[in-house]
Design a protein around this motif. Structure first.
Motif, PDB file in Angstrom:
ATOM      1  N   ILE A  62      -0.125  -2.657   8.518  1.00  0.00           N
ATOM      2  CA  ILE A  62      -1.158  -2.133   7.875  1.00  0.00           C
ATOM      3  C   ILE A  62      -1.498  -3.034   6.594  1.00  0.00           C
ATOM      4  O   ILE A  62      -2.745  -3.387   6.452  1.00  0.00           O
ATOM      5  CB  ILE A  62      -0.729  -0.865   7.324  1.00  0.00           C
ATOM      6  N   TRP A  65      -3.480  -5.965   8.157  1.00  0.00           N
ATOM      7  CA  TRP A  65      -4.943  -5.662   8.761  1.00  0.00           C
ATOM      8  C   TRP A  65      -5.643  -5.397   7.413  1.00  0.00           C
ATOM      9  O   TRP A  65      -6.731  -6.152   7.106  1.00  0.00           O
ATOM     10  CB  TRP A  65      -4.688  -4.191   9.342  1.00  0.00           C
ATOM     11  N   ARG A  66      -5.171  -4.947   6.305  1.00  0.00           N
ATOM     12  CA  ARG A  66      -6.022  -4.781   5.175  1.00  0.00           C
ATOM     13  C   ARG A  66      -6.078  -6.088   4.536  1.00  0.00           C
ATOM     14  O   ARG A  66      -7.060  -6.210   3.865  1.00  0.00           O
ATOM     15  CB  ARG A  66      -5.415  -3.729   4.062  1.00  0.00           C
ATOM     16  N   SER A  67      -5.341  -7.034   4.566  1.00  0.00           N
ATOM     17  CA  SER A  67      -5.326  -8.269   3.754  1.00  0.00           C
ATOM     18  C   SER A  67      -6.520  -9.059   4.240  1.00  0.00           C
ATOM     19  O   SER A  67      -6.908  -9.777   3.694  1.00  0.00           O
ATOM     20  CB  SER A  67      -4.065  -9.001   3.964  1.00  0.00           C
ATOM     21  N   THR A  70      -9.668  -9.890   2.892  1.00  0.00           N
ATOM     22  CA  THR A  70      -9.922 -10.529   1.615  1.00  0.00           C
ATOM     23  C   THR A  70      -9.425 -12.191   1.945  1.00  0.00           C
ATOM     24  O   THR A  70      -9.363 -13.063   1.227  1.00  0.00           O
ATOM     25  CB  THR A  70      -9.113 -10.264   0.545  1.00  0.00           C
ATOM     26  N   TRP A  80      -0.550 -17.151   5.271  1.00  0.00           N
ATOM     27  CA  TRP A  80      -0.908 -16.011   4.852  1.00  0.00           C
ATOM     28  C   TRP A  80      -0.415 -14.879   5.585  1.00  0.00           C
ATOM     29  O   TRP A  80       0.121 -13.819   4.962  1.00  0.00           O
ATOM     30  CB  TRP A  80      -2.827 -15.732   5.432  1.00  0.00           C
ATOM     31  N   VAL A  84       2.077 -12.034   3.214  1.00  0.00           N
ATOM     32  CA  VAL A  84       1.414 -10.644   3.283  1.00  0.00           C
ATOM     33  C   VAL A  84       3.077  -9.827   3.595  1.00  0.00           C
ATOM     34  O   VAL A  84       3.237  -9.068   3.031  1.00  0.00           O
ATOM     35  CB  VAL A  84       0.593 -10.359   4.003  1.00  0.00           C
TER      36      VAL A  84
ATOM     37  N   VAL B  29      -2.947   0.936  13.939  1.00  0.00           N
ATOM     38  CA  VAL B  29      -3.072   0.414  12.297  1.00  0.00           C
ATOM     39  C   VAL B  29      -4.218   1.061  11.739  1.00  0.00           C
ATOM     40  O   VAL B  29      -4.286   1.470  10.488  1.00  0.00           O
ATOM     41  CB  VAL B  29      -3.081  -1.251  12.384  1.00  0.00           C
ATOM     42  N   ALA B  33      -4.075   3.346   8.531  1.00  0.00           N
ATOM     43  CA  ALA B  33      -4.739   3.129   7.430  1.00  0.00           C
ATOM     44  C   ALA B  33      -5.415   4.160   6.853  1.00  0.00           C
ATOM     45  O   ALA B  33      -5.685   4.416   5.662  1.00  0.00           O
ATOM     46  CB  ALA B  33      -5.604   1.679   7.700  1.00  0.00           C
ATOM     47  N   ASP B 106      -2.978  -3.924  -3.752  1.00  0.00           N
ATOM     48  CA  ASP B 106      -2.616  -4.168  -2.028  1.00  0.00           C
ATOM     49  C   ASP B 106      -3.992  -5.128  -1.635  1.00  0.00           C
ATOM     50  O   ASP B 106      -3.907  -6.003  -0.699  1.00  0.00           O
ATOM     51  CB  ASP B 106      -2.248  -2.973  -1.303  1.00  0.00           C
ATOM     52  N   ASP B 107      -5.198  -4.509  -1.962  1.00  0.00           N
ATOM     53  CA  ASP B 107      -6.193  -5.022  -1.048  1.00  0.00           C
ATOM     54  C   ASP B 107      -6.655  -6.267  -1.489  1.00  0.00           C
ATOM     55  O   ASP B 107      -7.331  -6.839  -0.804  1.00  0.00           O
ATOM     56  CB  ASP B 107      -7.387  -3.961  -1.261  1.00  0.00           C
ATOM     57  N   VAL B 108      -6.542  -6.537  -2.769  1.00  0.00           N
ATOM     58  CA  VAL B 108      -7.362  -7.659  -3.359  1.00  0.00           C
ATOM     59  C   VAL B 108      -6.429  -8.925  -3.359  1.00  0.00           C
ATOM     60  O   VAL B 108      -6.535 -10.035  -3.645  1.00  0.00           O
ATOM     61  CB  VAL B 108      -8.071  -7.534  -4.557  1.00  0.00           C
ATOM     62  N   VAL B 110      -3.332 -11.271  -2.461  1.00  0.00           N
ATOM     63  CA  VAL B 110      -2.226 -11.985  -1.681  1.00  0.00           C
ATOM     64  C   VAL B 110      -1.897 -13.151  -2.182  1.00  0.00           C
ATOM     65  O   VAL B 110      -2.894 -14.362  -2.055  1.00  0.00           O
ATOM     66  CB  VAL B 110      -2.673 -12.092  -0.101  1.00  0.00           C
TER      67      VAL B 110
END
Lengths: 191, 204
Positions: A62, A65-67, A70, A80, A84, B29, B33, B106-108, B110
């Motif tokens: 998850i 996939w969300r990463s 961006t 990458w 993650v 997934v 999510a 988490d979203d922005v 990495v």
């Protein structure tokens, strides 16, 4: 092998989609095709309990996939994916109430594995693998990341790019890893 | 056998190990999510409902017909309950903003995994070292008004020993909690200090 699939009765829960999400899906699918097995191995290195291992694997999928919403392509897809995955897995073990950080070791102070060679006992490769997993299970997150990436055939520079340690530092850690692995895998050949 | 061959053997043993990992489909997934988002929304909704019920119950307690024989203790109770409600609202808002920070991160972001590990340790250290500030301090005025006011104005003198016991337990419980959190916070700081000694790769 078990397949985790969404129930066909809940298609309305899926997001409506669009170009951005299609790209996100494509990158996710590509990365799983290339690195899916490696993620399964990575999860084994972070979680010894099989039920929790599945949860962690789902979390990583998850997060991955969300990463991709961006992903800016400033690093390779492989780098990458591993960033993650290691971030999600590290959060998993740091959040685990069962685990105390002070009970984990760095590569420098982890106790040397005992020589597995015992004339009365046949030490085979699966034993070595179990001993390797138990060694990994005692390592602090940065060192765990180095050994897992090394076992996946990453060079010192590639490991450095995923983790953020200097290549020299990674090379030193790899030197120590090689010694530990030699004790685990080749003791029976030495004797 | 050369070192390179040995390394290959170890790596191939690792890479060819049998896996019990399930295959995760894209639909799964998507489903998980969206379920996570839904769970998060439900938890938030539940928190607001609980807050609303607590505020309503508190207001009813404050403004309903008071018992006639408690004198100034009535005002102590009213002020104390209003302060407790205000404190609870502050705590809930603080929890909400912290949950949002955690959710969005988490979203922005990495980044290199060592940075992520460091920021996770910092987050946990700050939580353990400072959580008492936002979780206990907002409730302190209410506790002081209710306990000190009760000691002074409670019409039943025999209750004084009860107030004393409450104070002792509250202080002991709070001190133990703060001590335990500080101990955990310092353990995370120790781990951060150890990380600080590692040589980092220069950022691109």
């Amino acid at each position: 092998m078990t397949t985790l699939d969404a129930s066909p009765t809940v298609p309305e829960m899926l997001s409506p989609g669009g170009d951005a999400e299609r790209v996100q899906d494509e990158r996710y699918t590509e990365s799983i095709a290339l690195h899916g097995d490696a993620l399964g191995r990575l999860v084994r290195g972070y979680e010894s309990r099989p039920d929790r291992r599945q949860d962690l694997l789902q979390d990583i999928h998850i997060a991955l996939w969300r990463s991709f919403a961006t992903f800016d392509q400033r690093c390779s897809l492989r780098t990458w994916v591993y960033r993650v995955a290691h971030i999600a897995a590290t959060r998993h073990i740091v959040a685990d109430r069962r685990l105390r950080l002070r009970e984990l070791y760095t590569l420098d102070d982890v106790p040397e594995p005992e020589d597995p060679h015992n004339p009365a006992e046949d030490v085979d490769r699966s034993d070595s693998l179990q001993r390797l997993l138990s060694l990994i299970d005692r390592l602090k997150p940065p060192d765990r990341q180095v050994i897992l990436l090394y076992l996946e055939d990453f060079s010192a520079d590639a490991i450095s790019e995923v983790i953020g340690l200097s290549p020299q530092n990674v090379a030193t850690k790899i030197h120590r890893i090689k010694r530990l692995l030699a004790t685990l895998f080749h003791a029976e050949e030495r004797s | 056998m050369t070192t390179n061959e040995e390394n290959r053997m170890e790596k191939s043993a690792w890479q060819s190990q049998p896996l019990d990992a399930p295959v995760v489909s894209l639909a799964f997934v998507h489903h998980q999510a969206s379920r996570l988002n839904k769970d998060f929304r439900q938890q938030k909704g539940l928190m607001y409902w609980a807050l609303g019920i607590m505020v309503a119950a508190g207001l009813v307690t404050v403004f309903r017909d008071p018992p006639s024989d408690i004198g100034p203790m009535l005002y102590v109770m009213r002020v104390g309950i209003l302060l407790a409600l205000a404190g609870a609202v502050c705590v809930v808002l603080e929890m909400r903003s912290r949950a949002r920070m955690l959710q969005s991160r988490d979203d922005v972001t990495v980044t290199q995994s060592l940075d992520a590990y460091r920021s996770e340790l910092e987050r946990r250290r700050d939580y353990y070292l400072h959580s008492w500030r936002w979780s206990l301090l907002p409730m302190l005025p209410a506790a002081l008004v209710l306990i000190v006011g009760g000691m002074i104005y409670d019409p039943h003198p025999e209750m004084l020993s009860h107030y004393g016991l409450i104070v002792v337990f509250a202080v002991a419980f709070t001190a133990a909690g703060v001590w335990d959190h500080r101990r955990k916070g310092h353990a995370y700081q120790g781990e951060l200090d150890a990380l600080g000694t590692l040589e980092h790769r220069p950022r691109p």
